[in-house]
Design a protein around this motif. Structure first.
Motif, short mmCIF file in Angstrom:
data_model
loop_
_atom_site.label_atom_id
_atom_site.label_comp_id
_atom_site.label_asym_id
_atom_site.label_seq_id
_atom_site.Cartn_x
_atom_site.Cartn_y
_atom_site.Cartn_z
N VAL A 73 30.26 11.81 -0.49
CA VAL A 73 30.60 12.03 0.92
C VAL A 73 29.41 11.76 1.83
O VAL A 73 29.48 10.96 2.77
CB VAL A 73 31.10 13.47 1.16
N ASN A 74 28.28 12.40 1.56
CA ASN A 74 27.13 12.32 2.44
C ASN A 74 26.16 11.18 2.11
O ASN A 74 25.31 10.84 2.92
CB ASN A 74 26.35 13.65 2.42
N GLY A 75 26.26 10.65 0.91
CA GLY A 75 25.46 9.48 0.55
C GLY A 75 24.06 9.75 0.08
O GLY A 75 23.32 8.82 -0.22
N TYR A 76 23.64 11.04 -0.01
CA TYR A 76 22.27 11.32 -0.42
C TYR A 76 22.14 11.27 -1.95
O TYR A 76 23.11 11.38 -2.69
CB TYR A 76 21.81 12.68 0.09
N TYR A 77 20.90 11.08 -2.41
CA TYR A 77 20.62 11.15 -3.84
C TYR A 77 20.63 12.62 -4.26
O TYR A 77 19.97 13.45 -3.66
CB TYR A 77 19.26 10.53 -4.15
N ALA A 78 21.39 12.92 -5.31
CA ALA A 78 21.53 14.31 -5.74
C ALA A 78 20.31 14.81 -6.49
O ALA A 78 20.06 16.02 -6.55
CB ALA A 78 22.77 14.45 -6.62
N GLY A 79 19.53 13.91 -7.07
CA GLY A 79 18.33 14.32 -7.79
C GLY A 79 17.55 13.10 -8.25
O GLY A 79 18.13 12.03 -8.47
N CYS A 80 16.23 13.25 -8.38
CA CYS A 80 15.37 12.14 -8.78
C CYS A 80 14.37 12.63 -9.83
O CYS A 80 14.13 13.84 -9.96
CB CYS A 80 14.61 11.58 -7.58
N LEU A 81 13.79 11.71 -10.58
CA LEU A 81 12.80 12.09 -11.58
C LEU A 81 11.62 12.77 -10.90
O LEU A 81 11.08 12.27 -9.91
CB LEU A 81 12.31 10.86 -12.34
N GLU A 82 11.24 13.91 -11.42
CA GLU A 82 10.13 14.67 -10.83
C GLU A 82 8.84 13.85 -10.80
O GLU A 82 8.19 13.73 -9.78
CB GLU A 82 9.91 15.95 -11.64
N ASN A 83 8.48 13.26 -11.96
CA ASN A 83 7.28 12.42 -12.05
C ASN A 83 7.53 11.37 -13.12
O ASN A 83 7.29 11.61 -14.30
CB ASN A 83 6.05 13.26 -12.39
N PRO A 84 8.00 10.20 -12.72
CA PRO A 84 8.34 9.16 -13.70
C PRO A 84 7.18 8.76 -14.59
O PRO A 84 7.39 8.28 -15.70
CB PRO A 84 8.79 7.98 -12.82
N ALA A 85 5.94 8.94 -14.10
CA ALA A 85 4.78 8.57 -14.90
C ALA A 85 4.58 9.52 -16.07
O ALA A 85 3.88 9.18 -17.03
CB ALA A 85 3.52 8.54 -14.03
N GLN A 120 0.82 -1.21 0.00
CA GLN A 120 0.00 0.00 0.00
C GLN A 120 0.85 1.26 0.00
O GLN A 120 1.94 1.29 0.57
CB GLN A 120 -0.91 0.01 1.23
N GLN A 121 0.32 2.30 -0.63
CA GLN A 121 0.96 3.61 -0.60
C GLN A 121 0.85 4.19 0.81
O GLN A 121 0.05 3.74 1.62
CB GLN A 121 0.29 4.55 -1.59
N CYS A 122 1.64 5.21 1.08
CA CYS A 122 1.66 5.85 2.40
C CYS A 122 0.79 7.10 2.35
O CYS A 122 1.27 8.21 2.08
CB CYS A 122 3.09 6.20 2.78
N GLY A 123 -0.52 6.92 2.57
CA GLY A 123 -1.44 8.04 2.48
C GLY A 123 -1.47 8.56 1.06
O GLY A 123 -1.56 7.80 0.09
N VAL A 124 -1.38 9.88 0.90
CA VAL A 124 -1.40 10.46 -0.45
C VAL A 124 0.00 10.54 -1.06
O VAL A 124 0.16 11.02 -2.18
CB VAL A 124 -2.03 11.87 -0.43
N MET A 125 0.99 10.04 -0.35
CA MET A 125 2.34 9.99 -0.90
C MET A 125 2.40 8.91 -1.97
O MET A 125 2.00 7.77 -1.74
CB MET A 125 3.35 9.69 0.20
N THR A 126 2.90 9.27 -3.15
CA THR A 126 3.04 8.30 -4.23
C THR A 126 4.44 7.70 -4.20
O THR A 126 5.43 8.41 -4.35
CB THR A 126 2.81 8.98 -5.60
N ILE A 127 4.51 6.39 -4.00
CA ILE A 127 5.79 5.69 -4.02
C ILE A 127 6.05 5.28 -5.47
O ILE A 127 5.32 4.48 -6.04
CB ILE A 127 5.76 4.46 -3.10
#
Length: 309
Positions: free
Chosen positions: A278-290, A257-264
């Protein structure tokens, strides 16, 4: 607009969230979750973790706070992007915030964590409400991360950078269960979400990433999961990156299930373009893959967990 480069300050949060029920009919400005207070054992653990960080750095650079946000509050529009004060709320929004019933409880808890993302520790958001017996309850919410500390007196109506930073901060602080989970939040755009060597050594499991804009005319919030972190996230009952797994007691069928209105939207390893070395974070992600396989956003918050003992 940028809040400056990532610093050696970090953000470690504790999350306690109640189980999802129906989404609120009263709209909110952004996504979050509501839950119980930290128990004595959790407070002891927090103290131990804080001491460890302080011993290396000489002071506590992390926002180590008890959080209790649930997906019930993941609905937009109760707030105005004008000044972050009770007086700037719409009449309906203020009435909802002061409601003595479940709606008011959820809105007040949401507001507590919105303030903690937006304002500095020396800033507060104060109001009072009356319960059904007429007893007055004063509320004072203190800031922590200071992502938009000027919001206390000004507006963020046209500042989509800040709107997205606040949305990502709150989305990352959303969970399904009423349990306490320590997490580290990191990104490149906010000094309060950098990380120290001690924090990176303690929180090595990358859980996922969160982004969106719940101030937009069509509010949205999205998340993705780090495949290597799914097992640990579910061990800790953090389900808003990978999704909540449920089993039908009659058929035995498993659903996610999705987490409320959050789209996984899927795997961060597929949807996000680079991991900071260094910090391990994602530098950027697709705004809306759909919609597009090309358009990306770098206003993303990545969450990290402690490894299995």
């Amino acid at each position: 607009m940028s809040l400056g480069p990532s610093s050696e300050r970090g953000t470690i949060m504790v999350f306690s969230c109640a189980r999802i029920v129906a989404l609120l009919a009263v709209p909110l400005v952004t996504a979050a979750c509501i839950g119980a207070e930290i128990d004595e054992e959790s407070e002891e653990l927090l103290g131990e973790d804080q001491s460890a960080i302080e011993s290396e750095n000489g002071f506590l650079p992390n926002a180590l706070t008890p959080n209790a946000l649930t997906p019930n509050a993941l609905t937009p529009n109760a707030l105005t992007p004008n000044a972050l004060t009770p007086n700037a709320l719409t009449p309906n929004g203020l009435a909802a915030l002061k409601n003595p019933g479940p709606t008011g409880v959820q809105l007040r808890e949401f507001m507590r964590y919105l303030v903690s993302c937006a304002l500095r520790p020396d800033q507060t958001y104060s109001f009072s409400w009356n319960d059904t017996a007429g007893v007055v309850h004063p509320e004072v919410y203190r800031g922590e991360l200071g992502i938009a500390h000027w919001w206390a007196t000004g507006g963020i109506v046209n500042d989509t950078f800040v709107q997205r930073q606040i949305t990502a901060c709150i989305a990352a602080r959303t969970n399904w269960y009423g349990v306490h989970v320590m997490i580290s939040l990191r990104n490149a755009e906010s000094a309060s979400m950098g990380s120290t060597p001690a924090e990176r050594a303690a929180y090595t499991v990358r859980e996922g990433a969160f982004w969106g804009n719940l101030f937009a005319s069509q509010p949205f919030v999205r998340s993705c999961y780090s495949p290597a972190g799914v097992t640990r996230a579910r061990q800790l009952q953090r389900d808003c990156a990978a999704g909540h797994v449920s089993v039908d007691p009659a058929s035995g069928a498993t659903t996610t299930q999705q987490c409320g209105v959050m789209t996984i939207v899927g795997s961060c390893d597929v949807l996000c373009n680079r991991v900071d070395t260094v910090n391990g974070y994602y530098a950027g992600c697709l705004e809306n893959p759909a919609v597009s396989p090309w358009v990306r956003t770098d206003l993303v918050v990545t969450s990290f967990l402690t490894p299995s003992p």
